[in-house]
Design an enzyme around this catalytic site. Structure first.
Site, PDB file in Angstrom:
ATOM      1  N   ASN A  30      31.267  44.982  41.411  1.00  0.00           N
ATOM      2  CA  ASN A  30      31.364  43.602  40.954  1.00  0.00           C
ATOM      3  C   ASN A  30      30.156  42.694  41.171  1.00  0.00           C
ATOM      4  OD1 ASN A  30      33.648  44.747  39.644  1.00  0.00           O
ATOM      5  ND2 ASN A  30      35.072  43.889  41.427  1.00  0.00           N
ATOM      6  N   ARG A  78      34.397  43.900  30.109  1.00  0.00           N
ATOM      7  CA  ARG A  78      34.412  44.654  31.385  1.00  0.00           C
ATOM      8  C   ARG A  78      35.045  43.961  32.618  1.00  0.00           C
ATOM      9  NH1 ARG A  78      29.871  44.857  35.575  1.00  0.00           N
ATOM     10  NH2 ARG A  78      29.873  46.822  36.237  1.00  0.00           N
ATOM     11  N   HIS A 124      37.550  45.994  35.033  1.00  0.00           N
ATOM     12  CA  HIS A 124      37.725  46.066  36.553  1.00  0.00           C
ATOM     13  C   HIS A 124      39.006  45.584  37.081  1.00  0.00           C
ATOM     14  CE1 HIS A 124      33.028  46.840  37.054  1.00  0.00           C
ATOM     15  NE2 HIS A 124      33.638  47.413  36.173  1.00  0.00           N
ATOM     16  N   HIS A 150      30.638  50.270  25.556  1.00  0.00           N
ATOM     17  CA  HIS A 150      29.255  50.247  25.858  1.00  0.00           C
ATOM     18  C   HIS A 150      28.477  50.040  24.455  1.00  0.00           C
ATOM     19  CE1 HIS A 150      29.284  51.684  30.246  1.00  0.00           C
ATOM     20  NE2 HIS A 150      30.390  50.668  30.268  1.00  0.00           N
TER      21      HIS A 150
END
Ligand code: HEM
Ligand SMILES: *[C@@H]1O[C@H](CO)[C@@H](O)[C@H](O)[C@H]1NC(C)=O
Length: 321
Positions: free
Chosen positions: A97, A65, A69, A196
């Protein structure tokens, strides 16, 4: 004979353009970038990732992740790793975040090991990109070759982090737009969302879905309601893939077909819309999911890298030199 050699020459030029023109954004990245300057880099990263993931399986998800980001906010330049200071605001306090991103200390550990053997050579952005491949492999997923040579930013953007990272409350059409803005097709988006299949999300991000949405299996919703009450428990985590939360497999897609997506955005991929058939394909074929995921994650890792003399090689991933 002249005809053939001319023809061959044009064909070569065509192939050259095909190969190098298509990947112009990453033309300066290469998988053997550290071959002579830090030959042990990839082994050191892999060993550290294996240690971190065996200590806590979720860490593999957290690193994946972190890379997402990083790359969706002005490219894969390690901007997400920069700490705020009194004179500098980074991305860590952006809405998607804050109190959410994890894994910074794993990157710090790898960085200090690499600084000890080849100082100022391996970028934080490359460390994170390689760590993602090694995390996915450690959790049973596919492997791929990582293009290298990214450099680290000397800036970060709080506003871009707030604007460019998708929200779990978005509908399919908005999700498609967010990914299309970064150059991804809806099919590539579905493959990337297969991430996911590992990791967790907090109650406040799926509460509305488990109490108010109709396209959720009622047994599944009821079991989540015990960890995520109507009020309180905002930070209680639940696995994004309840079937096999620490295995990088295609169970995420099987869950979606059974209305067992955790967040609103997850179930949007299988809700009677244009991406249903792709979800079905991946739910039936792990090999197809693995192949498409590997291609899409490499493409994500190639978003606007800093190369050549742009940016810098940070010696501490949390601050500019
Ligand atoms: C539709 C786009 C996406 C949305 C709306 C979304 C949203 C989220 C949210 C809200 C969380 C939980 C955060 C928390 O509880 O604080 C999460 C977790 C996660 N996301 Fe996504 N995400 C998306 C796409 C992606 C992509 C493209 C990747 C990777 C390439 C990814 C990888 C992950 C991983 C691995 C986790 C678990 C992290 C952990 O357990 O530490 N996500 N995502
Ligand atoms: C929900 O999942 C359970 C298994 O946990 C299954 O028995 C049931 O049929 C599912 N409900 C629907 C409506 O599909």
């Amino acid at each position: 004979m002249a005809f053939y050699s001319q023809c061959y020459c044009i064909l070569s030029l065509y192939l050259y353009l095909l190969v190098f023109g298509m990947s112009s954004a990453s033309a300066q990245l290469s998988s053997n970038f550290y071959f002579s300057t830090c030959p042990r880099a990839l082994t050191i990263i892999r060993t550290a990732v294996n240690n971190a993931v065996s200590k806590e399986h979720r860490m593999g998800a957290s690193l994946l992740r972190l890379h997402f980001h990083d790359c969706f906010v002005n490219g894969c330049d390690a901007s997400v790793l920069l700490d705020d200071t009194s004179s500098f605001t980074g991305e860590k306090s952006a809405n998607p975040n804050m109190n959410s991103l994890r894994g910074f200390d794993v990157i710090d550990t790898i960085k200090s090991q690499l600084e000890a053997i080849c100082p100022a050579v391996v970028s934080c952005a490359d460390i994170l990109t390689v760590a993602v491949r090694d995390s996915v492999v450690a959790l049973g997923g596919p492997s791929w070759t990582v293009p290298l040579g990214r450099r680290d930013s000397i800036t970060a953007s709080l506003s871009a982090a707030n604007n460019d990272i998708p929200s779990p409350f978005m509908d399919l059409s908005d999700l498609i737009t967010v990914f299309s803005n970064k150059g991804f097709t809806a099919k590539e988006m579905v493959a990337l969302l297969g991430s996911h299949t590992i990791g967790q999300a907090r109650c406040l991000l799926f509460r509305d879905r488990i109490y108010n949405e109709a396209n959720i299996n009622s047994t599944y919703a009821a079991s989540l309601q015990s960890t995520c009450p109507t009020s309180g428990g905002d930070d209680n985590p639940a696995p994004l893939d309840a079937t096999s939360p620490v295995i990088f497999d295609n169970a995420y897609f099987k869950n979606l077909v059974n209305n067992r997506g955790l967040m609103h955005s997850d179930q949007q991929l299988f809700n009677g819309g244009s991406t249903d058939s792709q979800v079905t394909t991946y739910s039936n074929s792990p090999a197809t999911f693995y192949r498409d995921f590997a291609a899409a994650i490499v493409k994500m890792g190639n978003l606007s890298p800093l190369t050549g003399t742009n940016g810098q090689i940070r010696t501490n991933c949390r601050k500019i030199n």
